[in-house]
Design an enzyme around this catalytic site. Structure first.
Site, short mmCIF file in Angstrom:
data_model
loop_
_atom_site.label_atom_id
_atom_site.label_comp_id
_atom_site.label_asym_id
_atom_site.label_seq_id
_atom_site.Cartn_x
_atom_site.Cartn_y
_atom_site.Cartn_z
N LYS A 205 10.35 -10.35 -5.71
CA LYS A 205 9.06 -10.57 -6.61
C LYS A 205 8.70 -9.49 -7.31
CE LYS A 205 5.00 -10.45 -7.11
NZ LYS A 205 4.39 -9.68 -8.31
N GLU B 260 6.74 1.11 1.64
CA GLU B 260 6.82 2.51 1.09
C GLU B 260 5.51 2.50 0.04
OE1 GLU B 260 6.81 5.06 -1.50
OE2 GLU B 260 8.69 3.81 -2.49
N CYS C 222 4.50 7.57 -6.50
CA CYS C 222 3.93 7.60 -5.20
C CYS C 222 3.92 9.16 -4.65
CB CYS C 222 4.33 6.66 -4.42
SG CYS C 222 6.18 6.77 -4.31
N GLU D 124 -5.64 8.61 -4.23
CA GLU D 124 -4.44 8.49 -4.94
C GLU D 124 -5.00 8.20 -6.55
OE1 GLU D 124 -1.45 5.62 -4.38
OE2 GLU D 124 0.07 7.20 -4.74
P1 NAP Z 1 0.04 -3.33 -6.11
O1 NAP Z 1 -0.98 -4.30 -6.08
O2 NAP Z 1 0.21 -2.58 -4.58
O3 NAP Z 1 1.27 -4.03 -6.41
C1 NAP Z 1 2.61 -3.97 -6.02
C2 NAP Z 1 3.34 -5.24 -5.64
O4 NAP Z 1 2.45 -5.96 -4.90
C3 NAP Z 1 3.34 -6.13 -7.04
O5 NAP Z 1 4.52 -6.80 -7.26
C4 NAP Z 1 1.94 -6.92 -6.74
O6 NAP Z 1 2.18 -8.19 -7.74
C5 NAP Z 1 2.27 -7.01 -5.48
N1 NAP Z 1 1.05 -7.87 -4.89
C6 NAP Z 1 -0.10 -7.66 -5.07
N2 NAP Z 1 -1.04 -8.34 -4.48
C7 NAP Z 1 -0.06 -9.03 -3.29
C8 NAP Z 1 -0.65 -9.86 -2.24
N3 NAP Z 1 -1.81 -10.20 -1.84
N4 NAP Z 1 0.61 -10.23 -1.58
C9 NAP Z 1 1.95 -9.91 -1.76
N5 NAP Z 1 2.19 -9.23 -2.97
C10 NAP Z 1 1.00 -8.53 -3.74
O7 NAP Z 1 -0.18 -2.01 -6.81
P2 NAP Z 1 -0.67 -2.03 -8.38
O8 NAP Z 1 -1.74 -3.03 -8.34
O9 NAP Z 1 0.40 -2.24 -9.40
O10 NAP Z 1 -1.11 -0.64 -8.49
C11 NAP Z 1 -2.33 -0.12 -7.73
C12 NAP Z 1 -2.15 1.07 -7.08
O11 NAP Z 1 -1.09 1.10 -6.21
C13 NAP Z 1 -1.74 2.26 -7.87
O12 NAP Z 1 -2.78 2.75 -8.64
C14 NAP Z 1 -1.17 3.30 -6.94
O13 NAP Z 1 -2.21 4.09 -6.56
C15 NAP Z 1 -0.42 2.29 -6.02
N6 NAP Z 1 0.91 2.12 -6.43
C16 NAP Z 1 1.98 2.69 -5.59
C17 NAP Z 1 3.24 2.73 -6.07
C18 NAP Z 1 4.06 3.29 -5.11
O14 NAP Z 1 5.42 3.55 -5.59
N7 NAP Z 1 3.89 3.73 -3.77
C19 NAP Z 1 3.73 2.02 -6.89
C20 NAP Z 1 2.67 1.40 -7.78
C21 NAP Z 1 1.38 1.44 -7.50
P3 NAP Z 1 1.49 -8.05 -9.00
O15 NAP Z 1 2.38 -7.25 -9.89
O16 NAP Z 1 1.08 -9.41 -9.57
O17 NAP Z 1 0.21 -7.30 -8.83
#
Ligand code: NAP
Ligand code: MG
Length: 506
Positions: free
Chosen positions: A202, A277, A311, A408
């Protein structure tokens, strides 16, 4: 003051990408390109202009069900299940070759979908993605069990031989974020495939394009139907359906710590295996004896690379007092030199943040820092207007309890703090975070730097360098930065089960 002038329109696309975008975008399920069962689609945007680039299917539970069925079939009975390790390895290697062959196209897709500069995407995201497949291709033939001499105290008199077999864990659900769309797909897919698993991936809603192109590349390389299924859709629907699906054996997730918790809860119903991760707030420590010629550009890159959307970004800088002002001045000068623009403009060094949501999140942190008394030596505000541009920002006069220091931010925002001595208090402050993903140490003294590195609670420590990633090196987090490791030999255990077989020879 806004010194950045952002062009209003997107530079021209290459004919290859133009053609690709003109055709209908679909998801990959069971070797076929399909629309969502619901017929719904959603738009993906160019974050530098806000324009729609393409519409992709809005996959949800019904599509996840079909994808999991296809992955299960491919795992149990398809040609994949019978493929030799050697053939599997060669196939992975070919995927790596094809990624390099299409490097320009993939880098261009990253630039328009994510916003990052194309030159950076080509040199980093695409090159490392290909290398991940090349590196992992070698493991396919080296996944070895052991023969184990046993004493079998409760079964005397038997002539026994015991051995372990490492078997693929089965159908794997993988959920990835938007910061390195192609590379995160490669980090997830390559180890799962080399171990013989099948996958439902996904992708992030903000950046679905490069993974779809990778799907085409994988089919071109000869990957059998159903081995990799790629679903575009939202986290709350498609992602949640995947992480709670009863026929998925394992979930591998990269993203926020908050969603990581939701994944663990969803996977706990049937106790799926989980690897995570997650986020970070990594300390980067500069000692008074550091070589500033490498330290200043290195620390700037540690936070500003990929617009701080890493990250492992070195977002908490600790500098020894005697050189604090010089380092902050040097970093400020470096930050001011960074040219913002569209990712397809050749001299762009930093693009926009990925989305309106991230823009608001990061500028919200900047406002919070200001209101709590932090001072920006450069940047400090979003550019406003078209595109989601936030200039490189360095915050000083911070206090350990401020939100900008604790949380973060995931944007180009550094907090810099002076320290007196390398002592327990410094190490305690560096480790004073719920995260433990990465850290940096800058010093001419190898001994001191190593001693600090040993005391930092982080999965990766870089000394006199930063952001050095390699397919052979394990990467992952202590504390709330995750479970398990990506890359290297270490990642293989995420995708393997150990079976002990004992035979009575008598
Ligand atoms: P996120 O919400 O954690 O999204 C990561 C993935 O998880 C996306 O594919 C997302 O889908 C999916 N997801 C969201 N809600 C879910 C659920 N309930 N069940 C299963 N999968 C789900 O991250 P983001 O909103 O893109 O970013 C928010 C924050 O996360 C950033 O500001 C940052 O702090 C952190 N982040 C960390 C990393 C890393 O590499 N560790 C990478 C990106 C972001 P959708 O795309 O539809 O939301
Ligand atoms: Mg996009």
């Amino acid at each position: 003051m806004n010194e950045h002038v952002i062009p209003k329109t997107r530079p021209a696309l290459s004919p290859a990408v133009e053609r690709w975008l003109a055709s209908e975008r679909a998801m990959l399920i069971d070797g076929r390109w399909v629309q969502a069962q619901s017929g719904k689609t959603f738009a993906t945007h160019d974050p530098a202009t806000g324009d729609v680039i393409a519409n992709v299917p809005e996959g949800d539970k019904a599509d996840i069900d079909l994808a999991v069925k296809a992955a299960r079939r491919a795992f149990e009975t398809g040609p994949w299940a019978r493929m030799t390790p050697s053939a599997r390895g060669r196939l992975l290697h070919k995927i790596g070759d094809l990624i390099l062959e299409h490097a320009d196209e993939l880098a261009e897709l990253e630039a328009i979908d994510n916003g990052k500069p194309k030159v950076v995407a080509k040199a980093a995201d695409v090159a490392l993605s290909a290398d991940m497949f090349h590196y992992m291709s070698g493991w396919a033939t080296k996944i070895e069990g052991k023969t184990i001499p046993i004493s079998a105290l409760a079964a005397p008199g038997l002539d026994l031989v015991s051995a372990t077999r490492l078997e693929p864990i089965g159908v794997v659900g993988q959920i990835i974020p938007w910061n390195f769309p192609l590379l995160m797909a490669a980090w997830k897919l390559a180890p799962a495939l080399t171990t013989g698993c099948t996958v439902v991936l996904k992708v992030a809603e903000e950046t679905p394009l490069s993974a779809l192109r990778l799907g085409e590349i994988m089919l071109e390389a000869g990957l059998p139907a159903g081995v990799v299924n790629i679903v575009t859709g939202f986290g709350e629907t498609a992602g949640a359906a995947l992480s709670g699906h009863p026929d998925v054996d394992k979930i591998a997730f990269t993203g926020s710590t908050e969603v990581g918790r939701l994944i663990v809860r969803a996977a706990s119903n049937d106790l799926k295996k989980v690897s995570l991760e997650l986020g970070g707030k990594s300390p980067n420590i500069v000692l008074g004896d550091a070589d500033l010629d490498i330290t200043i550009p290195g620390c700037a890159a540690s936070i500003f690379f990929n617009h701080g959307q890493c990250c492992n970004a070195g977002s908490r800088l600790f500098v020894q007092k005697n050189i604090f002002d010089r380092v902050v001045e040097g970093l400020t000068a470096e930050a001011r030199k960074i040219k913002l623009g569209h990712g397809l403009t050749e001299d762009t060094q930093m693009g926009p943040l990925v989305s309106q949501v991230q823009y608001e999140r990061v500028t919200g942190y900047l406002a919070s820092g200001r209101s709590e008394g932090a001072r920006a030596t450069c940047g400090g505000e979003g550019l406003g207007g078209q595109g989601y541009f936030v200039p490189p920002t360095i915050l000083v006069d911070t206090k350990p309890e401020m939100k900008v220091v604790r949380e973060e931010i995931f944007g180009p925002v550094l907090v810099a703090t002076p320290f007196d001595e390398v002592d327990d208090a410094l190490i305690a402050e560096a480790n004073n975070s719920v995260y433990g993903l990465a850290a940096g140490v800058w010093s001419r003294s190898q001994g001191k730097a190593q001693q600090i590195a040993h005391r930092l609670r982080a999965g990766t420590v870089w000394i006199n360098c930063y952001h050095v990633f390699d397919a052979a090196l394990p990467f992952g987090g202590y504390k709330q930065s995750g479970w398990g490791r990506e890359m290297g030999q270490a990642v293989l255990s995420n995708y393997l089960e150990t079976k002990a077989i004992t035979t009575n020879l008598g």
